[in-house]
Write a protein that holds these residues in place. Structure first.
Motif, PDB file in Angstrom:
ATOM      1  N   SER A  56       0.845  -1.195   0.000  1.00  0.00           N
ATOM      2  CA  SER A  56       0.000   0.000   0.000  1.00  0.00           C
ATOM      3  C   SER A  56       0.886   1.253   0.000  1.00  0.00           C
ATOM      4  CB  SER A  56      -0.952   0.000   1.197  1.00  0.00           C
ATOM      5  OG  SER A  56      -0.239   0.112   2.401  1.00  0.00           O
ATOM      6  N   TYR A  57       2.000   1.196   0.719  1.00  0.00           N
ATOM      7  CA  TYR A  57       2.919   2.342   0.745  1.00  0.00           C
ATOM      8  C   TYR A  57       3.466   2.610  -0.652  1.00  0.00           C
ATOM      9  CZ  TYR A  57       6.772   5.383   2.130  1.00  0.00           C
ATOM     10  OH  TYR A  57       7.631   6.444   2.253  1.00  0.00           O
ATOM     11  N   VAL A  58       3.839   1.547  -1.354  1.00  0.00           N
ATOM     12  CA  VAL A  58       4.405   1.680  -2.696  1.00  0.00           C
ATOM     13  C   VAL A  58       3.338   2.186  -3.669  1.00  0.00           C
ATOM     14  CG1 VAL A  58       5.457   0.442  -4.637  1.00  0.00           C
ATOM     15  CG2 VAL A  58       6.143  -0.092  -2.281  1.00  0.00           C
ATOM     16  N   PHE A  59       2.135   1.584  -3.638  1.00  0.00           N
ATOM     17  CA  PHE A  59       1.077   1.974  -4.571  1.00  0.00           C
ATOM     18  C   PHE A  59       0.583   3.388  -4.319  1.00  0.00           C
ATOM     19  CE2 PHE A  59       0.340  -2.705  -5.267  1.00  0.00           C
ATOM     20  CZ  PHE A  59       0.789  -2.661  -6.583  1.00  0.00           C
ATOM     21  N   LEU A  60       0.535   3.787  -3.049  1.00  0.00           N
ATOM     22  CA  LEU A  60       0.059   5.139  -2.729  1.00  0.00           C
ATOM     23  C   LEU A  60       1.202   6.150  -2.822  1.00  0.00           C
ATOM     24  CD1 LEU A  60      -2.164   4.192   0.354  1.00  0.00           C
ATOM     25  CD2 LEU A  60      -2.953   4.805  -1.928  1.00  0.00           C
ATOM     26  N   LYS A  61       2.358   5.687  -3.275  1.00  0.00           N
ATOM     27  CA  LYS A  61       3.564   6.515  -3.415  1.00  0.00           C
ATOM     28  C   LYS A  61       3.885   7.263  -2.126  1.00  0.00           C
ATOM     29  CE  LYS A  61       3.145   7.138  -8.411  1.00  0.00           C
ATOM     30  NZ  LYS A  61       1.710   6.834  -8.693  1.00  0.00           N
ATOM     31  N   GLY A  62       3.669   6.577  -0.998  1.00  0.00           N
ATOM     32  CA  GLY A  62       4.037   7.159   0.292  1.00  0.00           C
ATOM     33  C   GLY A  62       3.166   8.314   0.733  1.00  0.00           C
ATOM     34  N   LYS A  63       1.927   8.389   0.190  1.00  0.00           N
ATOM     35  CA  LYS A  63       1.044   9.487   0.608  1.00  0.00           C
ATOM     36  C   LYS A  63      -0.299   8.947   1.069  1.00  0.00           C
ATOM     37  CE  LYS A  63       2.853  12.826  -2.679  1.00  0.00           C
ATOM     38  NZ  LYS A  63       2.615  13.092  -4.101  1.00  0.00           N
ATOM     39  N   CYS A  64      -0.939   9.666   1.993  1.00  0.00           N
ATOM     40  CA  CYS A  64      -2.284   9.290   2.439  1.00  0.00           C
ATOM     41  C   CYS A  64      -3.253   9.451   1.272  1.00  0.00           C
ATOM     42  CB  CYS A  64      -2.721  10.160   3.620  1.00  0.00           C
ATOM     43  SG  CYS A  64      -4.469  10.001   4.017  1.00  0.00           S
ATOM     44  N   ARG A  65      -4.130   8.456   1.065  1.00  0.00           N
ATOM     45  CA  ARG A  65      -5.063   8.451  -0.059  1.00  0.00           C
ATOM     46  C   ARG A  65      -6.107   9.565   0.081  1.00  0.00           C
ATOM     47  NH1 ARG A  65      -9.017   4.262  -1.619  1.00  0.00           N
ATOM     48  NH2 ARG A  65      -8.642   3.106   0.302  1.00  0.00           N
ATOM     49  N   TYR A  66      -6.335  10.002   1.305  1.00  0.00           N
ATOM     50  CA  TYR A  66      -7.424  10.940   1.557  1.00  0.00           C
ATOM     51  C   TYR A  66      -6.953  12.388   1.623  1.00  0.00           C
ATOM     52  CZ  TYR A  66      -9.074   6.353   2.792  1.00  0.00           C
ATOM     53  OH  TYR A  66      -9.361   5.015   2.751  1.00  0.00           O
ATOM     54  N   CYS A  67      -5.761  12.623   2.190  1.00  0.00           N
ATOM     55  CA  CYS A  67      -5.327  14.018   2.358  1.00  0.00           C
ATOM     56  C   CYS A  67      -3.970  14.278   1.718  1.00  0.00           C
ATOM     57  CB  CYS A  67      -5.298  14.401   3.840  1.00  0.00           C
ATOM     58  SG  CYS A  67      -3.971  13.593   4.778  1.00  0.00           S
ATOM     59  N   GLN A  68      -3.363  13.273   1.092  1.00  0.00           N
ATOM     60  CA  GLN A  68      -2.090  13.419   0.370  1.00  0.00           C
ATOM     61  C   GLN A  68      -0.892  13.749   1.250  1.00  0.00           C
ATOM     62  OE1 GLN A  68      -2.250  12.587  -2.863  1.00  0.00           O
ATOM     63  NE2 GLN A  68      -4.437  12.319  -2.527  1.00  0.00           N
ATOM     64  N   THR A  69      -1.082  13.702   2.585  1.00  0.00           N
ATOM     65  CA  THR A  69       0.059  13.939   3.461  1.00  0.00           C
ATOM     66  C   THR A  69       1.034  12.778   3.340  1.00  0.00           C
ATOM     67  OG1 THR A  69      -1.381  15.062   5.011  1.00  0.00           O
ATOM     68  CG2 THR A  69       0.756  14.381   5.855  1.00  0.00           C
ATOM     69  N   LYS A  70       2.326  13.081   3.400  1.00  0.00           N
ATOM     70  CA  LYS A  70       3.340  12.028   3.287  1.00  0.00           C
ATOM     71  C   LYS A  70       3.244  11.040   4.452  1.00  0.00           C
ATOM     72  CE  LYS A  70       7.625  12.054   1.779  1.00  0.00           C
ATOM     73  NZ  LYS A  70       9.043  12.347   1.799  1.00  0.00           N
ATOM     74  N   ILE A  71       3.341   9.768   4.145  1.00  0.00           N
ATOM     75  CA  ILE A  71       3.355   8.734   5.182  1.00  0.00           C
ATOM     76  C   ILE A  71       4.802   8.471   5.549  1.00  0.00           C
ATOM     77  CG2 ILE A  71       2.731   6.350   5.729  1.00  0.00           C
ATOM     78  CD1 ILE A  71       0.675   6.542   3.410  1.00  0.00           C
ATOM     79  N   SER A  72       5.068   8.318   6.830  1.00  0.00           N
ATOM     80  CA  SER A  72       6.442   8.072   7.262  1.00  0.00           C
ATOM     81  C   SER A  72       6.986   6.762   6.674  1.00  0.00           C
ATOM     82  CB  SER A  72       6.490   7.994   8.789  1.00  0.00           C
ATOM     83  OG  SER A  72       7.700   7.407   9.191  1.00  0.00           O
TER      84      SER A  72
END
Ligand SMILES: [Zn+2]
Length: 250
Positions: A56-72
């Motif tokens: 999910s991290y790879v597919f979402l390119k390291g961003k939250c699907r809902y607010c686009q904030t970067k995921i650690s």
């Protein structure tokens, strides 16, 4: 056998995802079960798809699907670390009773790394119950008599306490208790080796990070990852490393 291997890796990834949550919530003194997983930024509840480890991290390119904030990146790191270490331990220890204390130790080390790299803390709520379970497991499992593992615990505790006193806070109380648990898992000799290896790897990497300008002088570096490396090396390959060292000296 390949199916069991894949199964072990998948379980490792799922456990890693769970340990991330455990580490974060224990550090924030929150319940592990509630509320359900959500984005720390927009609080949106995460769906099953958002929770697939690493992918999910790879597919979402390291961003939250809902607010686009970067995921650690610590999330996929924790998942990969758990899966890799559980897989390696399973491969080298094999399907035998010793795998039980081996996996308990691995879980303890992984969660310690995950809390240490986030807040430089190794938590008693994780270490002390694991210490208890490790002691109990060695009442029934082990190639050495029970007192040998207890002695390991005492040696680990005493060594780190000494270092903590000498270094005046360079080593925290969390590390001391963690080494008591490591000692119970490894016995006295390999506990000493784990500490030597951890210090050696820590020094080499510390110097490298300094030389590359990634960390600054006097900036504290979490010792947990080096304890993790030193302990697993000593646990899995301690005898080989010792033999190699003796040959090397002669
Ligand atoms: Zn969000």
């Amino acid at each position: 056998m390949i199916f069991i291997d894949i199964y072990v890796i998948l379980i490792g990834l799922l456990l890693g995802s769970f340990f991330n949550v455990v580490a974060i919530r224990l550090l924030n003194k929150k319940s592990i079960a509630f509320p359900p997983s959500h984005c720390p930024h927009c609080k949106h509840k995460l769906s099953v798809l958002d929770l697939v480890p690493v992918f999910s991290y790879v597919f979402l390119k390291g961003k939250c699907r809902y607010c686009q904030t970067k995921i650690s990146p610590l999330y996929p790191f924790g998942e990969l670390l758990t899966a890799t270490s559980i897989f390696i331990v399973y491969k080298f220890v094999g399907l035998q009773l010793e795998l039980i204390p081996a996996l308990l130790l691995t879980v303890l080390l992984v969660i310690s790394v995950l809390t240490d790299i986030r807040k430089q803390l190794i938590l008693d709520v994780v270490t002390l119950p694991m210490l208890g379970v490790l002691i109990i497991s060695h009442l029934f499992i082990g190639t050495e008599p029970f007192w040998y593992y207890l002695l390991g615990g005492v040696v680990g505790f005493a060594l780190l306490l000494l270092i903590a006193i000498v270094s005046r806070g360079g080593m925290g109380g969390g590390d001391v208790k963690l080494y008591a648990a490591i000692g119970v898992a490894l016995g006295p000799w390999m506990t000493v080796m784990s500490l030597v290896l951890a210090s050696f790897v820590g020094t080499v990497i510390g110097v490298l990070l300094l030389a590359l300008g990634i960390v600054k002088r006097k900036q504290p570096i979490a010792f947990g990852p080096f304890i993790f490396i030193g302990t697993l090396l000593a646990y899995l390959f301690g005898q080989d490393i010792w033999n190699w060292y003796i040959n090397f000296l002669w």
